[in-house]
Design a protein around this motif. Structure first.
Motif, PDB file in Angstrom:
ATOM      1  N   ALA A 329      12.603  -5.981  55.804  1.00  0.00           N
ATOM      2  CA  ALA A 329      12.776  -5.078  55.208  1.00  0.00           C
ATOM      3  C   ALA A 329      13.337  -4.336  56.175  1.00  0.00           C
ATOM      4  CB  ALA A 329      11.325  -4.778  55.218  1.00  0.00           C
ATOM      5  N   ARG A 330      14.536  -3.685  54.461  1.00  0.00           N
ATOM      6  CA  ARG A 330      15.436  -2.496  54.784  1.00  0.00           C
ATOM      7  C   ARG A 330      15.078  -1.148  55.530  1.00  0.00           C
ATOM      8  NH1 ARG A 330      16.285  -3.105  49.357  1.00  0.00           N
ATOM      9  NH2 ARG A 330      15.319  -1.289  49.198  1.00  0.00           N
ATOM     10  N   PRO A 331      15.636  -1.104  56.392  1.00  0.00           N
ATOM     11  CA  PRO A 331      15.269   0.297  57.029  1.00  0.00           C
ATOM     12  C   PRO A 331      14.889   1.085  56.045  1.00  0.00           C
ATOM     13  CG  PRO A 331      16.662  -0.156  57.762  1.00  0.00           C
ATOM     14  CD  PRO A 331      17.078  -0.928  56.829  1.00  0.00           C
ATOM     15  N   ASP A 332      15.557   1.735  54.805  1.00  0.00           N
ATOM     16  CA  ASP A 332      14.990   3.176  53.846  1.00  0.00           C
ATOM     17  C   ASP A 332      12.877   2.072  53.039  1.00  0.00           C
ATOM     18  OD1 ASP A 332      16.259   0.604  52.709  1.00  0.00           O
ATOM     19  OD2 ASP A 332      16.351   2.272  50.712  1.00  0.00           O
ATOM     20  N   CYS A 333      13.108   0.740  52.848  1.00  0.00           N
ATOM     21  CA  CYS A 333      11.666   0.770  52.813  1.00  0.00           C
ATOM     22  C   CYS A 333      10.164   0.618  53.268  1.00  0.00           C
ATOM     23  CB  CYS A 333      12.043  -0.939  51.775  1.00  0.00           C
ATOM     24  SG  CYS A 333      12.811  -1.192  51.009  1.00  0.00           S
ATOM     25  N   ARG A 334      10.653   0.688  54.652  1.00  0.00           N
ATOM     26  CA  ARG A 334       9.445   0.799  56.159  1.00  0.00           C
ATOM     27  C   ARG A 334       8.351   2.076  55.938  1.00  0.00           C
ATOM     28  NH1 ARG A 334      13.985  -1.436  60.886  1.00  0.00           N
ATOM     29  NH2 ARG A 334      14.032  -3.229  59.662  1.00  0.00           N
ATOM     30  N   PRO A 335       9.407   3.541  55.003  1.00  0.00           N
ATOM     31  CA  PRO A 335       8.306   4.586  55.110  1.00  0.00           C
ATOM     32  C   PRO A 335       7.606   3.781  53.696  1.00  0.00           C
ATOM     33  CG  PRO A 335      10.869   5.461  55.620  1.00  0.00           C
ATOM     34  CD  PRO A 335      10.708   3.557  55.620  1.00  0.00           C
ATOM     35  N   VAL A 336       7.971   3.469  52.669  1.00  0.00           N
ATOM     36  CA  VAL A 336       7.044   3.215  51.883  1.00  0.00           C
ATOM     37  C   VAL A 336       6.272   1.971  52.398  1.00  0.00           C
ATOM     38  CG1 VAL A 336       7.011   1.578  49.696  1.00  0.00           C
ATOM     39  CG2 VAL A 336       9.008   3.562  50.506  1.00  0.00           C
ATOM     40  N   ILE A 337       6.308   0.594  53.004  1.00  0.00           N
ATOM     41  CA  ILE A 337       5.665   0.375  53.708  1.00  0.00           C
ATOM     42  C   ILE A 337       4.438   1.246  54.770  1.00  0.00           C
ATOM     43  CG2 ILE A 337       5.582  -1.847  55.343  1.00  0.00           C
ATOM     44  CD1 ILE A 337       7.837  -2.936  53.999  1.00  0.00           C
ATOM     45  N   ALA A 338       5.191   2.218  55.461  1.00  0.00           N
ATOM     46  CA  ALA A 338       4.216   1.934  56.529  1.00  0.00           C
ATOM     47  C   ALA A 338       3.269   3.109  55.668  1.00  0.00           C
ATOM     48  CB  ALA A 338       4.728   3.435  57.622  1.00  0.00           C
ATOM     49  N   VAL A 339       3.228   3.983  54.482  1.00  0.00           N
ATOM     50  CA  VAL A 339       2.234   4.689  53.445  1.00  0.00           C
ATOM     51  C   VAL A 339       1.280   3.919  53.141  1.00  0.00           C
ATOM     52  CG1 VAL A 339       1.868   6.659  51.935  1.00  0.00           C
ATOM     53  CG2 VAL A 339       4.307   6.748  53.139  1.00  0.00           C
ATOM     54  N   THR A 340       1.585   2.700  52.310  1.00  0.00           N
ATOM     55  CA  THR A 340       1.226   1.900  51.984  1.00  0.00           C
ATOM     56  C   THR A 340      -0.240   1.215  53.045  1.00  0.00           C
ATOM     57  OG1 THR A 340       2.756   1.532  49.662  1.00  0.00           O
ATOM     58  CG2 THR A 340       0.553   0.320  50.158  1.00  0.00           C
ATOM     59  N   ALA A 341       0.401   0.547  54.052  1.00  0.00           N
ATOM     60  CA  ALA A 341      -0.809   0.527  54.859  1.00  0.00           C
ATOM     61  C   ALA A 341      -1.386   1.645  55.598  1.00  0.00           C
ATOM     62  CB  ALA A 341       0.268  -0.020  55.922  1.00  0.00           C
ATOM     63  N   VAL A 342      -1.125   2.395  55.578  1.00  0.00           N
ATOM     64  CA  VAL A 342      -2.484   3.616  56.027  1.00  0.00           C
ATOM     65  C   VAL A 342      -3.461   4.103  54.814  1.00  0.00           C
ATOM     66  CG1 VAL A 342      -2.594   5.759  56.555  1.00  0.00           C
ATOM     67  CG2 VAL A 342      -0.470   4.742  57.745  1.00  0.00           C
ATOM     68  N   ALA A 343      -2.596   3.788  53.863  1.00  0.00           N
ATOM     69  CA  ALA A 343      -3.036   4.445  52.925  1.00  0.00           C
ATOM     70  C   ALA A 343      -4.598   2.904  52.841  1.00  0.00           C
ATOM     71  CB  ALA A 343      -3.283   4.639  51.752  1.00  0.00           C
ATOM     72  N   THR A 344      -4.184   1.904  52.531  1.00  0.00           N
ATOM     73  CA  THR A 344      -4.940   0.847  52.504  1.00  0.00           C
ATOM     74  C   THR A 344      -5.801   0.513  53.129  1.00  0.00           C
ATOM     75  OG1 THR A 344      -3.311  -0.490  51.233  1.00  0.00           O
ATOM     76  CG2 THR A 344      -5.468  -1.909  52.170  1.00  0.00           C
ATOM     77  N   LEU A 345      -6.285   1.272  54.802  1.00  0.00           N
ATOM     78  CA  LEU A 345      -6.032   0.958  56.109  1.00  0.00           C
ATOM     79  C   LEU A 345      -7.084   1.588  55.615  1.00  0.00           C
ATOM     80  CD1 LEU A 345      -7.499   0.377  58.944  1.00  0.00           C
ATOM     81  CD2 LEU A 345      -5.747   1.916  59.377  1.00  0.00           C
ATOM     82  N   PHE A 346      -7.349   3.749  55.499  1.00  0.00           N
ATOM     83  CA  PHE A 346      -7.989   4.463  55.442  1.00  0.00           C
ATOM     84  C   PHE A 346      -8.681   4.445  54.171  1.00  0.00           C
ATOM     85  CE2 PHE A 346      -4.931   5.663  59.172  1.00  0.00           C
ATOM     86  CZ  PHE A 346      -7.072   5.525  59.895  1.00  0.00           C
ATOM     87  N   GLY A 347      -8.456   3.840  53.016  1.00  0.00           N
ATOM     88  CA  GLY A 347      -8.692   4.156  51.449  1.00  0.00           C
ATOM     89  C   GLY A 347      -9.666   2.614  50.947  1.00  0.00           C
ATOM     90  N   SER A 348      -8.468   1.627  50.538  1.00  0.00           N
ATOM     91  CA  SER A 348      -8.635   0.758  49.449  1.00  0.00           C
ATOM     92  C   SER A 348      -7.463   0.209  49.377  1.00  0.00           C
ATOM     93  CB  SER A 348      -9.530   0.378  48.522  1.00  0.00           C
ATOM     94  OG  SER A 348      -9.255   1.258  47.936  1.00  0.00           O
ATOM     95  N   ALA A 349      -7.962  -0.930  48.674  1.00  0.00           N
ATOM     96  CA  ALA A 349      -6.358  -1.809  48.476  1.00  0.00           C
ATOM     97  C   ALA A 349      -6.096  -1.411  46.941  1.00  0.00           C
ATOM     98  CB  ALA A 349      -6.687  -3.424  48.117  1.00  0.00           C
ATOM     99  N   LEU A 350      -6.935  -0.741  46.344  1.00  0.00           N
ATOM    100  CA  LEU A 350      -6.293  -0.133  45.378  1.00  0.00           C
ATOM    101  C   LEU A 350      -5.335   1.639  45.197  1.00  0.00           C
ATOM    102  CD1 LEU A 350      -6.792   0.187  42.178  1.00  0.00           C
ATOM    103  CD2 LEU A 350      -8.677   0.795  42.415  1.00  0.00           C
ATOM    104  N   GLY A 352      -3.787   1.404  48.561  1.00  0.00           N
ATOM    105  CA  GLY A 352      -2.931   1.269  49.212  1.00  0.00           C
ATOM    106  C   GLY A 352      -1.436   1.429  47.814  1.00  0.00           C
ATOM    107  N   LEU A 353      -1.751   0.115  46.795  1.00  0.00           N
ATOM    108  CA  LEU A 353      -1.470   0.837  45.401  1.00  0.00           C
ATOM    109  C   LEU A 353      -1.003   1.573  44.597  1.00  0.00           C
ATOM    110  CD1 LEU A 353       0.225  -1.923  43.731  1.00  0.00           C
ATOM    111  CD2 LEU A 353      -2.412  -1.844  42.087  1.00  0.00           C
ATOM    112  N   ALA A 354      -1.955   2.739  44.964  1.00  0.00           N
ATOM    113  CA  ALA A 354      -1.430   3.376  43.832  1.00  0.00           C
ATOM    114  C   ALA A 354      -0.499   4.767  45.270  1.00  0.00           C
ATOM    115  CB  ALA A 354      -2.020   4.517  43.476  1.00  0.00           C
ATOM    116  N   ALA A 355      -1.034   4.777  46.521  1.00  0.00           N
ATOM    117  CA  ALA A 355       0.006   4.866  47.556  1.00  0.00           C
ATOM    118  C   ALA A 355       1.505   4.565  47.480  1.00  0.00           C
ATOM    119  CB  ALA A 355      -0.587   5.298  48.830  1.00  0.00           C
ATOM    120  N   GLY A 356       1.102   3.332  48.026  1.00  0.00           N
ATOM    121  CA  GLY A 356       2.716   2.211  48.029  1.00  0.00           C
ATOM    122  C   GLY A 356       3.489   2.945  46.814  1.00  0.00           C
ATOM    123  N   LEU A 357       3.053   2.789  45.307  1.00  0.00           N
ATOM    124  CA  LEU A 357       3.664   2.953  44.252  1.00  0.00           C
ATOM    125  C   LEU A 357       4.744   4.432  43.943  1.00  0.00           C
ATOM    126  CD1 LEU A 357       1.929   1.253  41.193  1.00  0.00           C
ATOM    127  CD2 LEU A 357       3.547   0.228  42.846  1.00  0.00           C
TER     128      LEU A 357
END
Length: 379
Positions: A329-350, A352-357
């Motif tokens: 992944a490009r460096p500028d995409c990694r914060p998006v990946i991190a936000v999506t992953a953390v939101a999925t972990l502490f919330g749900s896949a849904l 995580g999807l909303a936070a990632g978008l």
């Protein structure tokens, strides 16, 4: 003098076979808890559950010719475990999901929606699901680290020799050496209940459908194409949705567990050496044999201590979390990946999807702004 050894092709073939057989059992960490609990509680019967898994893996071998996982659906499985669904409600929920998945697979919109999903969000969802598996694995291993750590050490050999029979060896040794005080209680089945609550079925459907579409269709397609590139032409979002839908529509009314193609299961199969259709065929044969001796096999599987199951699950989580696309992944995409992953972990896949978008939209806005440059930059 030629260095060619006539034994080398044979050794390579044996290593490949060993890896496929071991990798076939690599997904037991996600399969065992649901199968053992649903059958031990008396909600489902072992024989149709194992028959369903056998047919599922046989279909995978014939249709995809790759180690595509066949797993119990997590949300519905969890509801069965806590007594939220009876056998009839499970069958109705599985049949309904099967119809919905087949309907979605019949349209081009599922594939278009998946392709429109930014790769940064897909990778983040994949990493987040891996983190969820890791969190559950640590919870299970904490029940007995003295059992978990040797299992982790043995399974860790897969990093050095990925085609070795490590998962199979750990499962066999765990059953053989299982201490009596680590065995789950058996013989305390509860009646499944005859009535059907439509509200319970609707709640299960609302919890399961988004998870299936994200984890078992969109993310599973990306993971399978990354891990098994030779099978990529045969794998798509619509085909995975269709095969999951067909399995549930036909088999859950007969007593099978609702099933899907989980991304974590594919990662687990791959981590322990599965590379070809030999792995799903091995699982199909094993599940068919288990169906013939359902109660006995459930007793064997229940003898595997929870910390050892957690160790298997941990390696599935690591494989899913640390995918190749994460490092590409490009460096500028990694914060998006991190936000999506953390939101999925502490919330749900849904969640995580909303936070990632949302974070991906912010990233694109910042990229466009930098590309235009500020007045100070142009001055």
């Amino acid at each position: 003098m030629s260095s060619f050894s006539p034994w080398r092709p044979r050794r390579q073939a044996l290593a490949a076979l060993s890896g496929d057989v071991s990798g076939a059992f690599g997904d037991l960490g996600t399969l065992l808890p649901y199968v053992i609990a649903a059958t031990a509680l008396g909600v489902l019967s072992p024989r149709p559950v194992f028959v369903g898994l056998a047919i599922g893996y046989l279909l995978v071998a014939l249709l995809y010719r790759a180690p595509i996982a066949v797993q119990p659906m997590k949300a519905l499985g969890a509801m069965i475990l806590v007594g939220g669904l009876t056998a009839g409600e499970t069958a109705l929920a599985g049949t309904t999901l099967g119809l919905v998945l087949l309907a979605l697979a019949a349209t081009p919109y599922l594939g278009r929606a998946a392709r429109a999903l930014p790769q940064s969000v897909t990778v983040g969802l994949q990493a987040g699901l891996g983190l969820m598996l890791m969190a559950l694995a640590f919870e299970m291993m904490a029940a007995g680290w003295w059992l978990a750590l040797p299992a982790v050490a043995a399974l860790g050999l897969s990093w050095r020799w990925p085609r070795g029979p490590w998962a199979l060896v750990v499962v066999i040794v765990a059953i053989w050496l299982a201490p009596a005080d680590m065995l789950p209680e058996a013989g305390h089945s509860t009646p499944a209940g005859e009535g059907i609550s439509l509200s319970s079925v609707a709640g299960g459907l609302l919890a399961q459908l988004p998870l299936t579409l994200l984890n078992a269709v969109v993310v599973a397609t990306a993971v399978s194409r990354s891990l098994f590139p030779a099978a990529a032409p045969r794998i798509s979002e619509r085909r995975l949705a269709a095969s999951s839908g067909l399995l549930n529509l036909v088999l859950t009314p007969l007593g099978a567990m609702p099933m899907c193609h989980g991304a974590g299961g594919m990662a687990a199969h791959y981590r322990f050496g599965a590379r070809s259709l030999i792995a799903p065929l091995t699982m199909a044969i094993a599940c068919a044999a288990a169906a013939l001796h359902g109660d006995t096999v459930i007793g064997w599987l229940a003898a595997i201590p929870t910390p050892v199951v957690g160790a298997l699950l941990a390696f599935a989580g690591v494989e899913l979390m640390l995918g190749k696309r994460l490092f590409d992944a490009r460096p500028d995409c990694r914060p998006v990946i991190a936000v999506t992953a953390v939101a999925t972990l502490f919330g749900s896949a849904l969640v995580g999807l909303a936070a990632g978008l949302a974070s991906e939209q912010l990233r694109r806005h910042l990229v466009r702004r930098r590309a235009r440059g500020t007045p100070h930059d142009r001055g």
